[in-house]
Design a protein around this motif. Structure first.
Motif, short mmCIF file in Angstrom:
data_model
loop_
_atom_site.label_atom_id
_atom_site.label_comp_id
_atom_site.label_asym_id
_atom_site.label_seq_id
_atom_site.Cartn_x
_atom_site.Cartn_y
_atom_site.Cartn_z
N THR A 49 -31.38 10.24 -29.79
CA THR A 49 -32.68 10.75 -30.19
C THR A 49 -33.36 11.46 -29.01
O THR A 49 -33.04 11.20 -27.85
N GLN A 98 -47.28 4.69 -32.07
CA GLN A 98 -46.33 5.79 -32.24
C GLN A 98 -46.62 6.52 -33.54
O GLN A 98 -47.60 6.18 -34.23
N GLY A 99 -45.80 7.50 -33.87
CA GLY A 99 -46.12 8.36 -35.01
C GLY A 99 -46.22 7.61 -36.33
O GLY A 99 -47.11 7.84 -37.14
N ARG A 100 -45.28 6.70 -36.55
CA ARG A 100 -45.24 6.02 -37.86
C ARG A 100 -46.46 5.15 -38.07
O ARG A 100 -46.83 4.87 -39.21
N GLU A 103 -48.91 7.39 -39.56
CA GLU A 103 -48.55 7.62 -40.98
C GLU A 103 -48.95 6.41 -41.82
O GLU A 103 -49.49 6.55 -42.93
N PHE A 123 -40.13 13.42 -42.88
CA PHE A 123 -39.26 12.61 -42.03
C PHE A 123 -39.15 11.22 -42.67
O PHE A 123 -40.01 10.82 -43.43
N THR A 125 -39.59 8.10 -41.77
CA THR A 125 -40.69 7.12 -41.66
C THR A 125 -41.90 7.57 -42.49
O THR A 125 -42.62 6.74 -43.04
N THR A 180 -44.22 19.44 -41.87
CA THR A 180 -43.59 18.87 -40.67
C THR A 180 -43.11 20.00 -39.77
O THR A 180 -42.30 20.83 -40.20
N ASN A 184 -37.66 18.27 -38.79
CA ASN A 184 -36.60 17.47 -38.18
C ASN A 184 -35.48 17.19 -39.17
O ASN A 184 -34.31 17.48 -38.91
N ASP A 213 -47.57 17.15 -39.64
CA ASP A 213 -46.81 16.23 -38.79
C ASP A 213 -46.37 17.07 -37.60
O ASP A 213 -45.46 17.89 -37.71
N CYS A 215 -45.03 16.50 -34.58
CA CYS A 215 -44.17 15.92 -33.54
C CYS A 215 -43.60 16.94 -32.55
O CYS A 215 -43.59 16.72 -31.35
N ARG A 216 -43.13 18.08 -33.07
CA ARG A 216 -42.48 19.06 -32.19
C ARG A 216 -43.21 20.41 -32.28
O ARG A 216 -42.61 21.48 -32.43
N SER A 253 -46.26 11.97 -33.14
CA SER A 253 -45.52 11.06 -32.27
C SER A 253 -45.51 11.68 -30.88
O SER A 253 -44.85 12.70 -30.66
N LYS A 255 -43.99 10.69 -28.52
CA LYS A 255 -42.66 10.47 -27.96
C LYS A 255 -41.81 11.74 -28.02
O LYS A 255 -40.71 11.75 -27.50
N LYS A 256 -42.31 12.75 -28.70
CA LYS A 256 -41.59 14.03 -28.74
C LYS A 256 -42.33 15.03 -27.85
O LYS A 256 -42.24 14.94 -26.64
N ARG A 402 -26.24 14.57 -35.52
CA ARG A 402 -27.30 15.18 -34.71
C ARG A 402 -27.07 14.88 -33.23
O ARG A 402 -26.94 13.73 -32.85
N1 F0G Z 1 -42.20 12.61 -37.85
C1 F0G Z 1 -41.10 13.21 -37.39
C2 F0G Z 1 -40.84 14.63 -37.75
C3 F0G Z 1 -40.22 12.51 -36.55
O1 F0G Z 1 -39.14 13.14 -36.08
C4 F0G Z 1 -40.51 11.17 -36.21
C5 F0G Z 1 -39.60 10.40 -35.37
C6 F0G Z 1 -41.68 10.57 -36.72
C7 F0G Z 1 -42.51 11.33 -37.54
C8 F0G Z 1 -42.05 9.16 -36.42
O2 F0G Z 1 -42.50 9.03 -35.10
O3 F0G Z 1 -40.84 7.50 -34.02
O4 F0G Z 1 -43.12 7.85 -33.04
O5 F0G Z 1 -42.86 6.55 -35.10
N2 F0G Z 1 -38.40 10.77 -35.13
C9 F0G Z 1 -37.45 10.10 -34.27
C10 F0G Z 1 -36.13 10.81 -34.32
C11 F0G Z 1 -37.33 8.62 -34.46
O6 F0G Z 1 -35.15 10.30 -33.73
O7 F0G Z 1 -36.06 11.89 -34.91
P1 F0G Z 1 -42.32 7.66 -34.27
#
Ligand code: F0G
Length: 455
Positions: A49, A98-100, A103, A123, A125, A180, A184, A213, A215-216, A253, A255-256, A402
């Motif tokens: 990931t 985190q992102g979820r 959500e 996605f 989650t 999104t 993803n 969403d 994330c990226r 998230s 984390k991205k 992936r």
């Molecule tokens: N939305 C998208 C588009 C994501 O890719 C992810 C997480 C989430 C929401 C949820 O975010 O992990 O912070 O709770 N994607 C990771 C992946 C897990 O490997 O693609 P999160």
């Protein structure tokens, strides 16, 4: 200069433990051929990931030391809030772990049985957090997105006609529209600015809010700059602001595209919804100025958000994946085109046509990458999506693997090593075997299922 170099120097290093093929054969057996069960220090290059796996910068680590751990009103929160609002000018910014979590909070309020939430592609989650409330998650991505070899530049786009007719026929059941960026689940494919605006126009015409969403978001904005007519001379920051200017809220998230190892947020304009979300946040995450994070995490995100929109970084980021994609194509390995922002997706069903979908060609390829080269990738196919609630299984639409790139972590020679491992896999592709599942949980089986080689 021709070579696009990593636009950073390395100040702290982590050793990689180099395993042998014999060791990995044994490690795979012990992990029941499920790569989630491996210890990560038995992995040479970890492409499971791009989430939470970024290397933080010196400035981010400095910010970590500045983090203030006050329960309420921490200056870290205000630095975080202003960094978010520089790019995404929403009235309320609510941190989550985190992102979820963002959500879960959003859909615990606007979801519920009978509701429908459309997106380009949810996605997993997001889909899960919608479905757990009894609502239905609907994917309305454009038709081109379903063909892995179609080179459409914005395969993350939403089909505006289908959105319009859904809102016309069942609008009373739709609490909001999601989008999104990048898409993803559809291969890390971007959404054009024109489509973002189109989705907002359709949603607003039907009286619906648009939530992104995000994330990226920075990778998505870079693709807009590179591919969308009329956007090439604009800055990524301006494009990002344009994207969020037409939205009513977002989930994120960190984390991205915030270079953080943990964190996320829910941001929105609606006061009543924000008040309900903060109530929920206090129950499940924490006080609204920290929301399940340490103050130091909020500071790391604030700095990360300013770094992620650096165009030198984004050029290198996207080029890394294109480079891997080009080399795989030269080796005859079929991939999803165009190459996405955060990952290269290999079409394992086409690469291993002798392995039936219910013998998991994606898992077989992921296992081979680990055995031959210590590379850990992620199956996105029948293992992940093929299990039905009644216990039966069906082939997923695609069997992909992936290769997700952590941000600022690996160098070009790691990419070249990856290509060499694929070269080895290509040589033995006909000998690769499928797998069978010998144990699985009742849902989300890919994380814990146990496999055995067929035969
Ligand atoms: N939305 C998208 C588009 C994501 O890719 C992810 C997480 C989430 C929401 C949820 O975010 O992990 O912070 O709770 N994607 C990771 C992946 C897990 O490997 O693609 P999160």
């Amino acid at each position: 200069m021709k070579t696009i170099i990593e636009p950073f120097r390395i100040k702290v290093v982590e050793p990689i433990r180099l395993t042998t093929r014999e060791e990995r054969v044994e490690l795979l057996r012990r992990a029941h051929w499920n790569l989630f069960a491996l210890h990560s220090d038995d992995v040479i290059i970890d492409l499971l990931t791009d989430s939470g796996t970024s290397a933080m910068s010196a400035e981010q680590w400095a910010a970590v030391m500045r983090g203030d751990e006050s329960y309420a009103g921490s200056p870290s929160y205000y630095r975080f809030e202003s960094a978010v609002r520089e790019l995404m000018p929403f009235k309320h910014v609510i941190p989550t772990h985190q992102g979820r979590a963002a959500e879960a909070i959003l859909f615990s309020i606007v979801g519920g049985s009978g509701r429908i939430v459309p997106s380009n592609t949810h996605f997993d989650t997001t889909r899960g957090n919608i479905e757990v409330t009894g609502a239905e998650a609907v994917d309305l991505v454009i038709a081109e997105a379903h063909d892995p070899s179609n080179p459409h530049p914005f395969k993350g786009n939403m089909d505006l006609d289908r959105l319009d007719s859904l809102l016309a026929s069942s609008g009373n059941r739709v609490p909001l529209v999601m989008l999104t960026i990048t898409n993803n689940a559809g291969g890390g494919q971007p959404v054009s600015l024109e489509n973002v605006r189109g989705v907002a126009e359709v949603a607003h015409r039907h009286g619906k809010a648009l939530f992104i969403d995000g994330c990226r978001f920075a990778e998505n904005a870079w693709f807009i700059k590179c591919r969308e007519p009329g956007q090439g001379a604009r800055t990524v920051v301006d494009i990002v602001r344009d994207i969020f200017a037409v939205a009513d809220g977002m989930t994120m998230s960190a984390k991205k595209d915030a270079f953080a190892n943990i964190g996320g947020w829910l941001a929105l304009n609606d006061d009543a919804l924000a008040a309900a979300a903060r109530n929920r946040l206090i129950l499940t995450e924490g006080f609204p100025t920290y929301g399940g994070l340490a103050g130091r995490d909020l500071d790391a995100i604030a700095v990360g958000l300013r770094e992620i929109v650096d165009e030198q970084y984004l050029r290198y980021r996207v080029r890394t994946n294109e480079y891997i994609g080009e080399k795989l194509t030269e080796l005859g390995v079929p991939i999803v085109l165009p190459v996405g922002g955060h990952a290269v997706f290999v079409d394992a069903r086409r690469f291993l046509p002798h392995i039936a979908p219910l013998q998991y060609p994606g898992q077989a390829l992921a296992v081979a990458l680990y055995e031959l080269g210590g590379i850990r990738a992620c199956e996105i196919g029948t293992v992940m999506f093929g299990q039905r609630p009644d216990g039966t299984e069906v082939p997923a639409e695609h069997d992909l693997v992936r290769l997700a790139m952590p941000r600022r972590v690996y160098t070009q020679s790691h990419a070249d090593y990856l290509i060499e491992v694929f070269d080895e896999v290509v040589k033995v592709r006909e000998q690769l075997q499928g797998l069978q599942i010998i144990w699985q949980p009742s849902q989300l089986r890919h994380f814990t299922a146990r496999f055995a080689p067929v035969g």
